[in-house]
Scaffold this motif. Structure first.
Motif, mmCIF file in Angstrom:
data_model
loop_
_atom_site.group_PDB
_atom_site.id
_atom_site.type_symbol
_atom_site.label_atom_id
_atom_site.label_comp_id
_atom_site.label_asym_id
_atom_site.label_seq_id
_atom_site.Cartn_x
_atom_site.Cartn_y
_atom_site.Cartn_z
ATOM 1 N N UNK A 108 95.859 55.490 41.962
ATOM 2 C CA UNK A 108 96.571 55.072 40.701
ATOM 3 C C UNK A 108 97.366 53.536 40.698
ATOM 4 N N UNK A 109 97.582 53.263 41.882
ATOM 5 C CA UNK A 109 98.028 51.923 42.068
ATOM 6 C C UNK A 109 97.497 50.848 41.288
ATOM 7 N N UNK A 110 95.980 50.928 41.762
ATOM 8 C CA UNK A 110 94.826 50.071 41.163
ATOM 9 C C UNK A 110 95.067 49.703 39.403
ATOM 10 N N UNK A 111 95.551 50.912 38.951
ATOM 11 C CA UNK A 111 95.545 50.897 37.424
ATOM 12 C C UNK A 111 96.791 51.258 36.627
ATOM 13 N N UNK A 112 97.750 50.893 37.756
ATOM 14 C CA UNK A 112 99.280 51.093 37.164
ATOM 15 C C UNK A 112 99.665 50.639 36.197
ATOM 16 N N UNK A 113 99.472 49.326 35.653
ATOM 17 C CA UNK A 113 99.962 48.739 34.480
ATOM 18 C C UNK A 113 99.293 49.401 33.259
ATOM 19 N N UNK A 114 97.986 49.558 33.239
ATOM 20 C CA UNK A 114 97.431 50.125 32.117
ATOM 21 C C UNK A 114 97.601 51.580 31.887
ATOM 22 N N UNK A 115 97.799 52.330 32.820
ATOM 23 C CA UNK A 115 98.169 53.584 32.767
ATOM 24 C C UNK A 115 99.528 53.900 32.444
ATOM 25 N N UNK A 116 100.520 53.017 32.883
ATOM 26 C CA UNK A 116 102.010 53.098 32.375
ATOM 27 C C UNK A 116 102.364 52.752 31.060
ATOM 28 N N UNK A 117 101.257 51.651 30.567
ATOM 29 C CA UNK A 117 101.693 51.488 29.317
ATOM 30 C C UNK A 117 101.231 52.647 28.261
ATOM 31 N N UNK A 118 100.137 53.381 28.862
ATOM 32 C CA UNK A 118 99.784 54.669 27.929
ATOM 33 C C UNK A 118 100.726 55.649 28.195
ATOM 34 N N UNK A 119 101.075 55.840 29.195
ATOM 35 C CA UNK A 119 102.198 56.729 29.546
ATOM 36 C C UNK A 119 103.448 56.738 28.676
ATOM 37 N N UNK A 120 103.800 55.350 28.681
ATOM 38 C CA UNK A 120 104.899 55.257 27.720
ATOM 39 C C UNK A 120 104.672 55.477 26.210
ATOM 40 N N UNK A 121 103.508 55.370 25.851
ATOM 41 C CA UNK A 121 103.310 55.912 24.437
ATOM 42 C C UNK A 121 103.166 57.305 24.410
ATOM 43 N N UNK A 122 102.728 57.994 25.356
ATOM 44 C CA UNK A 122 102.756 59.583 25.553
ATOM 45 C C UNK A 122 104.239 59.921 25.545
ATOM 46 N N UNK A 123 105.216 59.288 26.346
ATOM 47 C CA UNK A 123 106.492 59.676 26.306
ATOM 48 C C UNK A 123 107.020 59.679 25.107
ATOM 49 N N UNK A 124 107.083 58.463 24.229
ATOM 50 C CA UNK A 124 107.514 58.107 23.242
ATOM 51 C C UNK A 124 107.155 59.344 22.032
ATOM 52 N N UNK A 125 105.696 60.008 22.343
ATOM 53 C CA UNK A 125 105.428 60.788 21.341
ATOM 54 C C UNK A 125 106.125 62.085 21.610
ATOM 55 N N UNK A 126 106.293 62.411 23.071
ATOM 56 C CA UNK A 126 106.869 63.656 23.481
ATOM 57 C C UNK A 126 108.419 63.404 23.053
ATOM 58 N N UNK A 127 109.101 62.591 23.151
ATOM 59 C CA UNK A 127 110.416 62.392 22.833
ATOM 60 C C UNK A 127 110.702 62.633 21.395
ATOM 61 N N UNK A 128 109.674 61.900 20.431
ATOM 62 C CA UNK A 128 109.662 62.099 19.082
ATOM 63 C C UNK A 128 109.687 63.448 18.547
ATOM 64 N N UNK A 129 108.488 64.014 19.179
ATOM 65 C CA UNK A 129 108.567 65.661 18.832
ATOM 66 C C UNK A 129 109.491 66.296 19.139
#
Length: 257
Positions: A108-129
């Motif tokens: 996962x470290x090789x793709x950490x930045x892009x996965x983290x950005x997408x994870x932030x979007x999902x986290x925002x969606x979860x908190x919003x819900x």
């Protein structure tokens, strides 16, 4: 719709997306099962860890019905990120390689930045819900909240609070549909290619738009299997979550060239 989507493809340099038959989701599950069987030592720890985490979360939310329902919904939102290591296992399996659980995490470290950005979007969606769920309960629900053990039957199936049930289902359904459309194949794509999270999300949206019936069936299968996992007090999640993760990899591989 074709013209706007074509301009979107050009703007984001999206890869070619294939049309697939509506029968393919069952084949994705079959291929996912084969990947899981071939990599039990690497795959099952994901199911065990996520099932245990889910049990802890649900136990914490047991006396908070609005939070309980949001926690269940949250599994659908965080699932694509939670399965990231499983995509790497399937990617290696496709190449005829074996990988351990720890090595799949390290990848996962090789793709950490892009996965983290997408994870932030999902986290925002979860908190919003979670916040929207609390607001809907506060504004529209009439009467006393039932215990979690009979919460769904007394609130959603009793015929009372119909305006609340309709609004809750509508708002939750719209959010879930948007998140699914943007994330259905985004994380596998990020794990497989040197691309950014926006391009991956737009490719996922394109794939859902071009294969609406197939992806609607795939979404229904995911919902059904996750609900089975909850119905078995998270025990079923030990198998079902890795299975869905591996199957999602094959969905991505068939949908995107």
């Amino acid at each position: 719709m074709d013209k706007p989507m074509n301009s979107l493809d050009q703007h984001f340099h999206l890869p070619h997306v294939r049309h697939v038959d509506r029968s393919r989701p069952m084949q994705w599950l079959k291929m996912g099962w084969e990947d899981m069987r071939a990599n039990l030592g690497a795959s099952l720890p994901y199911g065990i860890i996520l099932a245990a985490l889910g049990y802890v979360i649900l136990s914490f939310a047991a006396d908070k019905p609005y939070l309980f329902t949001a926690a269940i919904s949250g599994f659908f939102l965080i699932g694509p990120i939670a399965a990231a290591g499983l995509y790497e296992i399937s990617r290696r399996q496709e190449r005829g390689e074996k990988i351990s659980f720890l090595a799949s995490l390290s990848s996962l470290r090789a793709h950490a930045d892009s996965v983290a950005y997408f994870g932030a979007f999902l986290a925002i969606a979860l908190i919003s819900w979670e916040r929207m769920s609390a607001i809907l309960f506060a504004l529209l629900f009439q009467g006393e909240l039932a215990e979690v053990s009979n919460f769904f039957s007394s609130v959603f199936l009793s015929g009372d609070n119909l305006s609340f049930v309709f609004t809750y289902a509508l708002v939750g359904g719209i959010l879930a549909a948007v998140v699914f459309a943007l994330s259905a194949i985004a994380i596998p794509m990020l794990m497989d290619r040197d691309t950014d999270s926006v391009t991956a999300a737009m490719t996922s949206l394109r794939a859902v738009q071009m294969n609406f019936d197939t992806m609607a069936l795939w979404a229904a299968i995911i919902v059904a299997m996750v609900l089975i996992g909850f119905a078995t007090m998270m025990i079923g999640m030990v198998i079902l979550l890795p299975l869905l993760g591996h199957a999602s990899w094959h969905a991505y591989r068939e949908l995107v060239e």
